[in-house]
Write an enzyme that holds these catalytic residues in place. Sequence first.
Site, PDB file in Angstrom:
ATOM      1  N   THR A  71       0.857  -1.178   0.000  1.00  0.00           N
ATOM      2  CA  THR A  71       0.000   0.000   0.000  1.00  0.00           C
ATOM      3  C   THR A  71       0.895   1.230   0.000  1.00  0.00           C
ATOM      4  O   THR A  71       1.669   1.419   0.925  1.00  0.00           O
ATOM      5  CB  THR A  71      -0.893   0.027   1.250  1.00  0.00           C
ATOM      6  N   THR A  72       0.816   2.044  -1.056  1.00  0.00           N
ATOM      7  CA  THR A  72       1.593   3.280  -1.067  1.00  0.00           C
ATOM      8  C   THR A  72       0.703   4.486  -0.890  1.00  0.00           C
ATOM      9  O   THR A  72       1.172   5.594  -0.729  1.00  0.00           O
ATOM     10  CB  THR A  72       2.389   3.425  -2.367  1.00  0.00           C
TER      11      THR A  72
END
Lengths: 230, 247
Positions: free
Chosen positions: B27-28
């Site tokens: 998850t960025t």
Amino acid sequence: MLSSITQAPVEAHSHNRWEPYVDNGGTSLAIAGADFVIIAADTRQSDGYSINTRYDPKAFELSNKTVIATTGYAADAKRLVEVMEQKAQSYFHKHERVMSTPAMAQLLSNTLYYKRFFPYYVFPILAGLDSQGKGAVFTYDPVGNMERTVYVACGSASALVQPFLDNQVGFANQRAADPNRLLDRETARKIAIDAFTGATERDIYTGDWLEIFTIDQTGVHREKRELKRD
Amino acid sequence: MDPIEFRLPHTIHRPAASAKHGPVTRTTQPIVTGTSVVAFKYKDGIMMAADCLASYGSLARFRNEKRLMAVGETTLLGVSGDMSDFQHLQHTLEGLLTQEYDMDDGQKLGTKSVYKCISNIMYNRRSKTDPLWNSYVIGGIDNGQKFLGFVDLYGTTYQSTTISTGFGGHLAQPILRRRVEGREDEITEEEAVQILEECMRVLFYRDARSLNKLRRAKVTAQGVEVSEPYALETNWDFAESIVGYGS
């Protein structure tokens, strides 16, 4: 037609890479005397302009003769203290003896250096008595650089507190004073309190509560005082 | 014919990673998100509230999401941030609760243990630079003591008598500090509900990612109670006097 629809992969750009560190502020200091040492830290935890909590202790007793105080990234600080507590415990059970402060100081340096390439973002100070019963203060950078000093200030208000200590504890640039003179216990305590009252006034990341630990032959004594909450 | 290639924009793919385990993904940025959680201590225990919205950016995508949950018998968990990361943690916690049940040793999973568990998960994930993009509020009664703690994607933890996440940290926290701090042992359930609703109303007025459909929850010595969704009364009369872009 439809089969030619492709979406180019989004590359990871260096500017949107997630930073795994935050600075939670806080200030700590330590002053050594002839047969005692004082180590103190405030208890505010901040994130930017927000105060997370007014009481999140930063100073901990690693044994009945050594206290560590941390500032910087709170999550790393808590893990570092946990690791040090575990190591102190296992030393105690292995050797049936409490680890000495200079040994604990070297262990802390090694523990920090072990994570040299993904450091604990913490500025720790360690205080206790040395083998001759004299007050000992050790200061570190996040990657384990260690130095024994007589007094030190760390954390968000260090730039305010360190010059004050240089003047009041180190008697720097005062011709009449003996720069190697050590303070008595009550004077050192009062200077520690004044340092934090001043830091709280000018540094937004310092305040709420002050915890002062005095370590001497008889053990560790803790005192909790109020600081301004604004 | 070229194959259809579709990649989620928030996911980094590492072609070098072995095909057996699939690409490295993380998850960025959060995608479907929940907004503020508001919580504080009162006489009988802990009060908490969160609305039912899960946003997709500025789109009010899911309007019946549950962001408050019980963990075991004496712990309440509130979440803001990425909902899929939350559901992943929920899955992990279910596993933990099943293990505890299978033990059958009469021991109950306490609030502090749940807090430490979630804190460790969050700190370990941040240390892999693969965080769970959430802020969690954990409340409960542990050995007769009221407990209220916070954990976020950095593994930052703290305990306080009043806690709010996200926008609530700016809008609700000042209200809570004024009305709760120092009075946490005297506030009745009735007053607690009133304080909570004042916070949620302010948040609904000013937080553009909020919804006037919320759940309230409490933990007392009797256990956890999460309410059904309900709406607050609002008054938009002031809007008449607003001309142009504010002021």
